[in-house]
Write a protein that holds these residues in place. Structure first.
Motif, PDB file in Angstrom:
ATOM      1  N   THR A  42      83.121  36.219   7.467  1.00 54.29           N
ATOM      2  CA  THR A  42      84.341  35.667   8.051  1.00 54.29           C
ATOM      3  C   THR A  42      85.341  36.795   8.254  1.00 54.29           C
ATOM      4  O   THR A  42      85.540  37.624   7.365  1.00 54.29           O
ATOM      5  N   THR A  43      85.972  36.806   9.431  1.00 51.34           N
ATOM      6  CA  THR A  43      86.948  37.838   9.754  1.00 51.34           C
ATOM      7  C   THR A  43      88.014  37.258  10.672  1.00 51.34           C
ATOM      8  O   THR A  43      87.987  36.072  10.990  1.00 51.34           O
ATOM      9  N   THR A  44      88.924  38.098  11.098  1.00 51.50           N
ATOM     10  CA  THR A  44      89.960  37.691  12.053  1.00 51.50           C
ATOM     11  C   THR A  44      89.652  38.320  13.407  1.00 51.50           C
ATOM     12  O   THR A  44      88.939  39.330  13.472  1.00 51.50           O
ATOM     13  N   PRO A  45      90.182  37.760  14.482  1.00 54.80           N
ATOM     14  CA  PRO A  45      89.975  38.374  15.788  1.00 54.80           C
ATOM     15  C   PRO A  45      90.480  39.820  15.842  1.00 54.80           C
ATOM     16  O   PRO A  45      89.834  40.686  16.440  1.00 54.80           O
ATOM     17  N   THR A  46      91.589  40.110  15.184  1.00 52.15           N
ATOM     18  CA  THR A  46      92.148  41.464  15.180  1.00 52.15           C
ATOM     19  C   THR A  46      91.215  42.449  14.488  1.00 52.15           C
ATOM     20  O   THR A  46      90.949  43.535  15.002  1.00 52.15           O
ATOM     21  N   ALA A  47      90.692  42.081  13.326  1.00 50.05           N
ATOM     22  CA  ALA A  47      89.791  42.965  12.582  1.00 50.05           C
ATOM     23  C   ALA A  47      88.475  43.176  13.323  1.00 50.05           C
ATOM     24  O   ALA A  47      87.953  44.292  13.384  1.00 50.05           O
ATOM     25  N   LEU A  48      87.922  42.110  13.911  1.00 46.58           N
ATOM     26  CA  LEU A  48      86.674  42.241  14.659  1.00 46.58           C
ATOM     27  C   LEU A  48      86.874  43.116  15.888  1.00 46.58           C
ATOM     28  O   LEU A  48      86.036  43.959  16.208  1.00 46.58           O
ATOM     29  N   SER A  49      87.985  42.961  16.559  1.00 47.63           N
ATOM     30  CA  SER A  49      88.293  43.790  17.722  1.00 47.63           C
ATOM     31  C   SER A  49      88.392  45.268  17.340  1.00 47.63           C
ATOM     32  O   SER A  49      87.876  46.142  18.040  1.00 47.63           O
ATOM     33  N   ALA A  50      89.028  45.561  16.218  1.00 51.78           N
ATOM     34  CA  ALA A  50      89.134  46.943  15.741  1.00 51.78           C
ATOM     35  C   ALA A  50      87.764  47.518  15.405  1.00 51.78           C
ATOM     36  O   ALA A  50      87.469  48.682  15.721  1.00 51.78           O
ATOM     37  N   LEU A  51      86.899  46.715  14.787  1.00 48.99           N
ATOM     38  CA  LEU A  51      85.543  47.158  14.463  1.00 48.99           C
ATOM     39  C   LEU A  51      84.759  47.477  15.741  1.00 48.99           C
ATOM     40  O   LEU A  51      84.100  48.510  15.837  1.00 48.99           O
ATOM     41  N   ILE A  52      84.842  46.598  16.722  1.00 53.25           N
ATOM     42  CA  ILE A  52      84.119  46.807  17.979  1.00 53.25           C
ATOM     43  C   ILE A  52      84.632  48.058  18.699  1.00 53.25           C
ATOM     44  O   ILE A  52      83.845  48.869  19.196  1.00 53.25           O
ATOM     45  N   ARG A  53      85.951  48.233  18.746  1.00 50.44           N
ATOM     46  CA  ARG A  53      86.522  49.438  19.386  1.00 50.44           C
ATOM     47  C   ARG A  53      86.053  50.701  18.678  1.00 50.44           C
ATOM     48  O   ARG A  53      85.698  51.687  19.317  1.00 50.44           O
ATOM     49  N   SER A  54      86.022  50.691  17.352  1.00 54.91           N
ATOM     50  CA  SER A  54      85.566  51.856  16.582  1.00 54.91           C
ATOM     51  C   SER A  54      84.101  52.157  16.853  1.00 54.91           C
ATOM     52  O   SER A  54      83.720  53.315  17.019  1.00 54.91           O
ATOM     53  N   ALA A  55      83.274  51.113  16.908  1.00 58.53           N
ATOM     54  CA  ALA A  55      81.847  51.316  17.177  1.00 58.53           C
ATOM     55  C   ALA A  55      81.633  51.878  18.574  1.00 58.53           C
ATOM     56  O   ALA A  55      80.845  52.814  18.770  1.00 58.53           O
ATOM     57  N   LYS A  56      82.336  51.341  19.561  1.00 56.59           N
ATOM     58  CA  LYS A  56      82.205  51.833  20.937  1.00 56.59           C
ATOM     59  C   LYS A  56      82.664  53.277  21.069  1.00 56.59           C
ATOM     60  O   LYS A  56      82.121  54.036  21.868  1.00 56.59           O
ATOM     61  N   ALA A  57      83.661  53.659  20.294  1.00 59.13           N
ATOM     62  CA  ALA A  57      84.191  55.020  20.357  1.00 59.13           C
ATOM     63  C   ALA A  57      83.341  56.011  19.563  1.00 59.13           C
ATOM     64  O   ALA A  57      83.606  57.207  19.586  1.00 59.13           O
ATOM     65  N   GLY A  58      82.329  55.514  18.832  1.00 56.76           N
ATOM     66  CA  GLY A  58      81.454  56.394  18.069  1.00 56.76           C
ATOM     67  C   GLY A  58      81.984  56.779  16.705  1.00 56.76           C
ATOM     68  O   GLY A  58      81.412  57.635  16.029  1.00 56.76           O
ATOM     69  N   ARG A  59      83.068  56.157  16.284  1.00 58.11           N
ATOM     70  CA  ARG A  59      83.661  56.522  14.990  1.00 58.11           C
ATOM     71  C   ARG A  59      82.851  56.019  13.793  1.00 58.11           C
ATOM     72  O   ARG A  59      83.160  56.363  12.656  1.00 58.11           O
ATOM     73  N   LEU A  60      81.821  55.219  14.034  1.00 64.92           N
ATOM     74  CA  LEU A  60      80.991  54.707  12.943  1.00 64.92           C
ATOM     75  C   LEU A  60      79.582  55.296  12.967  1.00 64.92           C
ATOM     76  O   LEU A  60      78.740  54.944  12.138  1.00 64.92           O
ATOM     77  N   ASP A  61      79.318  56.193  13.900  1.00 64.15           N
ATOM     78  CA  ASP A  61      77.987  56.759  14.058  1.00 64.15           C
ATOM     79  C   ASP A  61      77.474  57.446  12.793  1.00 64.15           C
ATOM     80  O   ASP A  61      76.282  57.395  12.493  1.00 64.15           O
ATOM     81  N   HIS A  62      78.361  58.041  12.033  1.00 67.11           N
ATOM     82  CA  HIS A  62      77.953  58.747  10.812  1.00 67.11           C
ATOM     83  C   HIS A  62      77.401  57.805   9.733  1.00 67.11           C
ATOM     84  O   HIS A  62      76.706  58.233   8.824  1.00 67.11           O
ATOM     85  N   LEU A  63      77.675  56.527   9.850  1.00 69.90           N
ATOM     86  CA  LEU A  63      77.210  55.563   8.841  1.00 69.90           C
ATOM     87  C   LEU A  63      75.706  55.321   8.919  1.00 69.90           C
ATOM     88  O   LEU A  63      75.098  54.889   7.954  1.00 69.90           O
ATOM     89  N   GLY A  64      75.092  55.602  10.050  1.00 69.12           N
ATOM     90  CA  GLY A  64      73.666  55.375  10.220  1.00 69.12           C
ATOM     91  C   GLY A  64      72.812  56.560   9.798  1.00 69.12           C
ATOM     92  O   GLY A  64      71.591  56.486   9.831  1.00 69.12           O
TER      93      GLY A  64
END
Length: 66
Positions: A42-64
């Motif tokens: 469960t999340t909020t629209p704001t938090a999910l939007s921030a997660l999606i923007r971060s993933a698209k920008a490649g800021r989470l690539d190091h996690l894999g």
């Protein structure tokens, strides 16, 4: 337990491993996977939007990486 109207992500294939989304109100988004439908995030629209923007920008690539 309340029943939610689940929608399958348009990015999910026709096989298994599908992502489902439910938005029972404007302040809550619920996510679940087809292979573990009892596990719901469960999340909020704001938090999910921030997660999606971060993933698209490649800021989470190091996690894999190991």
């Amino acid at each position: 337990m309340r029943t939610h109207r689940w929608r399958k992500s348009s990015y999910s294939s026709q096989g298994a491993n599908c992502l489902y989304v439910s938005a029972p109100d404007n302040a809550t988004i619920r996510l679940r996977e087809s292979d573990e439908p009892e596990t719901i995030l469960t999340t909020t629209p704001t938090a999910l939007s921030a997660l999606i923007r971060s993933a698209k920008a490649g800021r989470l690539d190091h996690l894999g990486t190991a």
